[in-house]
Design an enzyme around this catalytic site. Structure first.
Site, PDB file in Angstrom:
ATOM      1  N   LYS A 119      36.249  39.102  31.314  1.00 31.68           N
ATOM      2  CA  LYS A 119      36.621  40.418  31.072  1.00 31.68           C
ATOM      3  C   LYS A 119      37.598  40.406  30.050  1.00 31.68           C
ATOM      4  O   LYS A 119      38.636  39.599  29.957  1.00 31.68           O
ATOM      5  CB  LYS A 119      36.995  40.875  32.508  1.00 31.68           C
ATOM      6  CG  LYS A 119      37.378  42.363  32.546  1.00 31.68           C
ATOM      7  CD  LYS A 119      37.802  42.860  34.204  1.00 31.68           C
ATOM      8  CE  LYS A 119      38.028  44.091  34.152  1.00 31.68           C
ATOM      9  NZ  LYS A 119      38.418  44.447  35.635  1.00 31.68           N
ATOM     10  N   SER A 201      35.860  47.937  37.491  1.00 29.88           N
ATOM     11  CA  SER A 201      35.939  48.057  36.022  1.00 29.88           C
ATOM     12  C   SER A 201      35.338  46.698  35.404  1.00 29.88           C
ATOM     13  O   SER A 201      35.459  46.870  34.169  1.00 29.88           O
ATOM     14  CB  SER A 201      37.595  47.984  35.909  1.00 29.88           C
ATOM     15  OG  SER A 201      38.122  47.037  36.334  1.00 29.88           O
ATOM     16  N   THR A 222      41.422  45.131  41.115  1.00 29.94           N
ATOM     17  CA  THR A 222      42.847  45.651  41.884  1.00 29.94           C
ATOM     18  C   THR A 222      42.454  46.308  42.833  1.00 29.94           C
ATOM     19  O   THR A 222      43.214  46.326  44.260  1.00 29.94           O
ATOM     20  CB  THR A 222      43.603  46.577  40.729  1.00 29.94           C
ATOM     21  OG1 THR A 222      43.658  45.688  39.546  1.00 29.94           O
ATOM     22  CG2 THR A 222      45.032  47.195  41.412  1.00 29.94           C
ATOM     23  N   GLY A 224      38.114  47.283  44.168  1.00 30.00           N
ATOM     24  CA  GLY A 224      36.765  47.368  43.967  1.00 30.00           C
ATOM     25  C   GLY A 224      36.383  47.073  42.591  1.00 30.00           C
ATOM     26  O   GLY A 224      35.228  46.812  42.226  1.00 30.00           O
ATOM     27  N   SER A 225      37.027  46.432  41.525  1.00 31.61           N
ATOM     28  CA  SER A 225      36.556  46.075  40.291  1.00 31.61           C
ATOM     29  C   SER A 225      35.749  44.797  40.174  1.00 31.61           C
ATOM     30  O   SER A 225      35.234  44.651  39.174  1.00 31.61           O
ATOM     31  CB  SER A 225      37.637  46.060  39.330  1.00 31.61           C
ATOM     32  OG  SER A 225      37.932  47.366  39.140  1.00 31.61           O
TER      33      SER A 225
END
Ligand SMILES: *[C@@H]1O[C@H](CO)[C@@H](O)[C@H](O)[C@H]1NC(C)=O
Ligand SMILES: *[C@@H]1O[C@H](CO)[C@@H](O)[C@H](O)[C@H]1NC(C)=O
Ligand SMILES: *[C@@H]1O[C@H](CO)[C@@H](O)[C@H](O)[C@H]1NC(C)=O
Ligand SMILES: *[C@@H]1O[C@H](CO)[C@@H](O)[C@H](O)[C@H]1NC(C)=O
Ligand SMILES: *[C@@H]1O[C@H](CO)[C@@H](O)[C@H](O)[C@H]1NC(C)=O
Ligand SMILES: *[C@@H]1O[C@H](CO)[C@@H](O)[C@H](O)[C@H]1NC(C)=O
Ligand SMILES: CC(=O)N[C@H]1CO[C@H](CO)[C@@H](O)[C@@H]1O
Length: 560
Positions: A119, A201, A222, A224-225
């Site tokens: 990422k 994300s 943080t 759900g990402s």
């Protein structure tokens, strides 16, 4: 809430859909031609790739070439998935070195010579040729002081950084902007239905893993990402306990909640990657509290791991959540999963509610803590850069930069930066902040996940992955392991998720999450593995035909 752009998007979508042809989208199990002995890169596992490398069937150089070609086929061309932001210009040279080393002295670890996509908020030294930007032009050309802690571990283990993945800009801490969009990368989309929401994300990590653009990927969570892109892209994700994996060198939201973990195609791959990236790092003092030594998580891969265990269903966490709790398709699959888990010898305790569930649903503590932390920690991140050509050195300057560069950072329908503005308005760590921090621990852990585990004498909790089911673990800093659960049916009503994305949509996947207390990853991996081995849901459906890259190792070997 209907807006004029929605009509435009619908027209655009229906035209695209007609142009490509509906039947193709629903082609489950498209066949990719592979030689009998070489792994199919769509699905290839770390173990399979490692076996081929050890046997001399192919080299890491071949692998890098194959993955680069696969990215090239679908990233900006064809379905334009926009999953990958940058490819590592040093990857081929690094692969050649690691191939040589394998021949001379053998492999360093299970990840020796294995390509991994990061990422774009995970820092890598600029001398290698890649940027670390969290998707923002404000960090283009910035020079980080050193590799992120997890990257140091990966390099030590012999892994090759293939490139950087697109993401929701600033890990979705900018404002009301569709998941998967960043200024630098544009809108990343799902490979299971044209223009479907990849979630975020860690969007690009998810999409790249889902169709084999790389062997394995890392994301960060943080709230759900990792869980959500794993869910939307038919993948396995591990959101580790905060402090199991280092956040040093990762563009921050909050050190109380940020955590780095794998997004991959199988529980076995996730366990292999976590075993390498976990560990203490003097540059992230939260990691100093983790138990030693780091377990070999691949030892948790036991198909009988659920036998005799007690698994609880904290229904109130998703009952009122319109994103997942009211979704009949997800609920039907979830009930079937509970039956599977019973069939694997576990007792399902249902309901096993968190005493704090109602309070969590109305609490603003998380938002406040993240706003305060983000301003302090992002400012510190900017300050530590050795160089930043944009001149941006603070959150306030970032907001001004975005406004001054609308073509780059505020194109039509992607203007919002309300989250940045809200964070900028905070005034530091005062008494209310420390109260909210304590309340979050209390709500998420003490009167939340830990209370339910204790009251019902449970080994783990289980929830559907979509929606807000990540919140209790987010505010507690506790782990989640997500595995594929099911797919939306052909006749699901397609809805808009953003100006250029839809959700749900036919064939779009959703996942199942196992939750536990701090540092319970070993157990959760075992439970997830038992469920995965029994169901093999990932293999039930493939991406739409145009999104499946055709390049395979045989093509690279033929051109060598
Ligand atoms: C960063 O991106 C820019 C623009 O795409 C590129 O020229 C440069 O080589 C990249 N890498 C570094 C380390 O700046
Ligand atoms: C880490 O260090 C910071 C600053 O030195 C300190 O405020 C914080 O309490 C430490 N956290 C842990 C978990 O040790
Ligand atoms: C769910 O909604 C009902 C009715 O609005 C409310 O009484 C209950 O407290 C809510 N539960 C949670 C967990 O939010
Ligand atoms: C934080 O949580 C506590 C406990 O539920 C609650 O009383 C308080 O109102 C919350 N604070 C905010 C800012 O939401
Ligand atoms: C703490 O700061 C926030 C803004 O960041 C403010 O809303 C709040 O009132 C402050 N609390 C105290 C006790 O000063
Ligand atoms: C979708 O199809 C299933 C069976 O194929 C049917 O039971 C269901 O009612 C349909 N749903 C809608 C929204 O048409
Ligand atoms: C590797 C790759 O295709 N990167 C592209 C990501 O998206 C941006 C914006 O469209 C392109 O400029 C990159 O070339």
């Amino acid at each position: 809430m209907f807006r004029p752009w929605m009509l435009l998007v619908l027209l655009f979508l229906s035209q695209t859909v007609c142009a490509i042809g509906w039947p193709h989208f629903f082609a489950a199990r498209a066949t990719t031609t592979t030689s009998a002995t070489l792994p199919d890169l769509y699905e290839a596992s770390v173990v399979e790739l490692q076996a081929g490398l050890d046997a001399g069937q192919f080299t890491s150089v071949d692998l890098i070439k194959a993955y680069f070609a696969r990215i090239d086929e679908v990233n900006l061309k064809g379905p334009q998935l926009r999953a990958v932001l940058e490819m590592n210009p040093s990857a081929l040279a690094q692969a050649a070195e690691l191939d040589k080393e394998r021949k001379l002295t053998g492999k360093r670890s299970m990840l020796h010579g294995i390509p991994i996509l990061l990422k774009d908020n995970i820092g890598t030294v600029a001398s290698e040729g890649m940027n670390t930007t969290a998707g923002s032009f404000s960090l283009l050309g910035s020079v980080v002081p050193e590799d992120a802690g997890v990257v140091k571990n990966l390099r030590k283990a012999g892994a090759i950084i293939l490139g950087k993945a697109n993401l929701s800009e600033w890990a979705h801490f900018r404002g009301n902007i569709a998941s998967g969009w960043s200024g630098r990368g544009g809108q990343c989309t799902n490979a299971y239905f044209p223009h479907a929401d990849p979630c975020g994300s860690s969007s690009g990590s998810g999409v790249a893993a889902s169709i084999g653009l790389v062997a394995v990927t890392l994301g960060s969570e943080t709230d759900g990402s990792i869980t959500c892109p794993s869910s939307n892209n038919n993948l396995v994700g591990i959101k580790p306990t905060v402090g199991l994996t280092s956040r040093a060198g990762v563009v921050p939201i909050s050190d109380h909640q940020d955590t780095v973990g794998p997004i991959v195609r199988s529980v076995a791959d996730a366990a292999a990657v976590l075993s390498v990236i976990a560990g203490k790092d003097p540059n992230d003092n939260f990691t100093l509290a983790q138990p030693s030594p780091v377990p070999d998580f691949t030892k948790a891969l036991n198909p009988n791991a659920l036998k005799g265990k007690r698994i609880g269903v904290p229904r109130k966490v998703f009952l009122n959540d319109s994103i997942s709790g009211n979704d009949p398709f997800v609920n039907v699959a979830f009930e079937a999963a509970l039956d599977t888990i019973r069939g694997l010898g576990a007792t399902v305790v249902d309901p096993a509610d968190l005493p704090s569930a109602e309070e969590i649903a109305v609490s603003n503590n998380e938002t406040f803590v993240l706003d305060v932390d983000f301003k302090i920690q992002l400012n510190a991140y900017f300050a530590a850069l050795l160089k930043n050509p944009s001149g941006v050195r603070t959150l306030a300057e970032l907001i001004a930069f975005d406004n001054a560069n609308p073509a780059l950072e505020e194109p039509l329908q992607f203007q919002d930066q309300s989250q940045l503005i809200e964070a900028e308005a905070t005034t530091g760590m005062n008494a209310s902040y420390f109260q909210s921090l304590a309340d979050d621990k209390d709500l998420g852990a003490t009167r939340g996940i830990d209370a339910a585990l204790k009251e019902f004498n449970l080994d783990a909790l289980i929830l559907p992955a979509p929606g807000l089911t990540t919140v209790p673990a987010a505010i507690a800093g506790y782990p989640i392991v997500t595995v594929p659960l099911g797919f939306y049916p052909e006749n699901v009503t397609i809805a808009l998720a953003g100006p250029q994305t839809v959700y749900p949509a036919p064939g779009v996947p959703f996942g199942l999450s196992f939750l536990g207390t701090a540092f319970s990853e070993f157990d959760l991996i075992g439970f997830a593995f038992a469920y995965e081995q029994k169901t093999q849901t990932r293999l039930a459906r493939k991406a739409f035909l145009e999104a499946i890259p055709k390049t395979q190792l045989k093509d690279i070997l033929a051109s060598n």
